[in-house]
Design an enzyme around this catalytic site. Structure first.
Site, mmCIF file in Angstrom:
data_model
loop_
_atom_site.group_PDB
_atom_site.id
_atom_site.type_symbol
_atom_site.label_atom_id
_atom_site.label_comp_id
_atom_site.label_asym_id
_atom_site.label_seq_id
_atom_site.Cartn_x
_atom_site.Cartn_y
_atom_site.Cartn_z
ATOM 1 N N SER A 62 -14.071 -8.332 24.634
ATOM 2 C CA SER A 62 -13.140 -8.386 23.562
ATOM 3 C C SER A 62 -11.785 -7.653 24.212
ATOM 4 O O SER A 62 -10.628 -7.951 23.413
ATOM 5 C CB SER A 62 -13.292 -8.105 22.091
ATOM 6 O OG SER A 62 -14.461 -8.765 21.703
ATOM 7 N N HIS A 93 -17.547 -5.619 4.259
ATOM 8 C CA HIS A 93 -19.007 -6.106 3.569
ATOM 9 C C HIS A 93 -19.679 -4.752 3.252
ATOM 10 O O HIS A 93 -19.542 -3.732 4.190
ATOM 11 C CB HIS A 93 -19.762 -6.959 4.596
ATOM 12 C CG HIS A 93 -21.188 -7.092 4.042
ATOM 13 N ND1 HIS A 93 -21.249 -7.557 2.602
ATOM 14 C CD2 HIS A 93 -22.453 -7.212 4.514
ATOM 15 C CE1 HIS A 93 -22.569 -7.708 2.633
ATOM 16 N NE2 HIS A 93 -23.160 -7.626 3.604
ATOM 17 N N GLU A 136 -22.806 -35.686 6.045
ATOM 18 C CA GLU A 136 -22.079 -36.155 4.723
ATOM 19 C C GLU A 136 -22.154 -34.706 3.549
ATOM 20 O O GLU A 136 -21.399 -34.974 2.682
ATOM 21 C CB GLU A 136 -22.682 -37.120 4.036
ATOM 22 C CG GLU A 136 -22.395 -38.414 4.827
ATOM 23 C CD GLU A 136 -22.879 -39.763 4.232
ATOM 24 O OE1 GLU A 136 -22.776 -39.615 2.887
ATOM 25 O OE2 GLU A 136 -23.295 -40.586 4.847
#
Length: 341
Positions: free
Chosen positions: A53, A108, A231
């Site tokens: 990163s 969290h 869906e």
């Protein structure tokens, strides 16, 4: 009624007058860092040596350094590494660099709730938890909007921890949408339950069983995929917009009647009882202990379960269909769920 804070309830200058370290630069890390930077906050990124990163963060013009250096420089440290490594990162690189008056933040509450991390005296412990993935947090911020956040204070050593957390939330755009006050215990237990019983575990297995029932009865896998998976997003979008009531109002009378008479045949009271068992395991730390022990031993069970689930026929069918239709994502990395790893 939950306490909800908005822009007028938060003072951005509080976080602008602090030095922030974002530990980790994944899905949430990049969004927090960039939003704070664009809000005029002094931000640096703490990463392990050799982190993939690093190049991404540097390309955005962010200052990148070791985790220990970032923790030493900053007085607000937001820990955004995966749950299973936070305690190790904290012990090895953060703990000894904390000073009285500093604050450690989380998105969290897992490691605080289950006791894997204990802050020293004189240090604020708070949470700012956007209720959306990092790319959404960033996109909404850039559009002048925000994603709702949760805010909690576990340790208010300074007497100003809530105001600091709200200022941070404003810096990432949360107060534009609304910030709900909670506790570390409530956030952690309800979040884990939602993931396991409904959003991830419950939904995934319901979809898989639906696919199996249709294909085993002779229906084409492609048709089954559309009916039980594709869906699903349409239905969830309606629920998000106006609750279950709007979803039922929007579908056909046939579908709505089927909801009422057949839904309880599939999701009956025994399911609720098993969901209560799942919640109990979370509350008593059984799940956390199992997860952390497995991770500490090389994540053997985790990897075996992942490999097993990836072989389900619905995955093969889904990949094939998604590659054929123009309306789907063109970013294959995002489509297959690996962009944030």
């Amino acid at each position: 009624m939950a306490k909800i804070y908005y822009n007028d309830d938060a003072d951005l200058s509080i976080i602008q007058n602090r030095s922030v370290a974002i530990i980790g630069y994944g899905s949430q890390g990049h969004a927090h860092a960039l939003n704070l930077r664009d809000s005029g906050v002094d931000v640096r990124i703490g990463l392990n040596e050799g982190s993939k990163s690093r190049a991404k963060a540097e390309a955005e013009g962010l200052q990148v350094m070791s985790i220990a250096e970032a923790a030493k420089e900053a007085d607000v440290i937001m820990i955004l590494t995966p749950d299973q490594v936070q305690a190790q990162v904290y012990e090895e690189s953060i703990k000894d660099n904390l000073e009285e008056g500093d604050a450690i933040f989380f998105a969290h509450g897992f490691n605080i709730r289950f006791g894997y991390i204990e802050a020293p005296q004189g240090v604020d412990v708070a949470m700012v938890a956007p209720k959306g993935p990092g790319h959404t947090v960033r996109r909404e911020f850039e559009a002048g909007r925000g994603v709702p956040d949760l805010v909690a204070v576990e340790v208010d050593a300074s007497g100003n921890a809530l105001q600091l957390a709200l200022s941070y939330a404003k810096g990432i755009g949360g107060t534009r949408a609304g910030v709900i006050e909670t506790t570390f215990t409530e956030e952690t237990e309800s979040d884990l339950f939602g993931e396991q019983a409904v959003l991830c575990g419950g939904m995934s297995h319901l979809v898989q069983y639906g696919f199996e029932v249709l294909t085993e009865a002779g229906y084409q896998p492609e048709i089954a995929y559309f009916e039980v998976l594709h869906e699903l997003k349409l239905i969830v979008d309606l629920m998000v917009e106006g609750g279950i009531a709007k979803q039922r109002w929007s579908i056909s009378d046939t579908a709505e009647y089927g909801d009422y008479v057949s839904g309880p045949r599939v999701i009956d009271p025994s399911v609720k009882e098993r969901m209560q068992d799942v919640l109990k395991d979370i509350q008593e730390g059984v799940f956390a202990d199992r997860f952390m022990k497995d991770q500490a031993s090389g994540a053997k069970e985790f990897k075996e379960l992942r490999a097993k689930e990836e072989k389900h026929p619905i995955e093969t069918t889904g990949r094939k269909l998604r590659s054929l239709f123009a309306w789907e994502q063109t970013d294959a990395d995002y489509t297959e769920g690996t962009a944030a790893r």
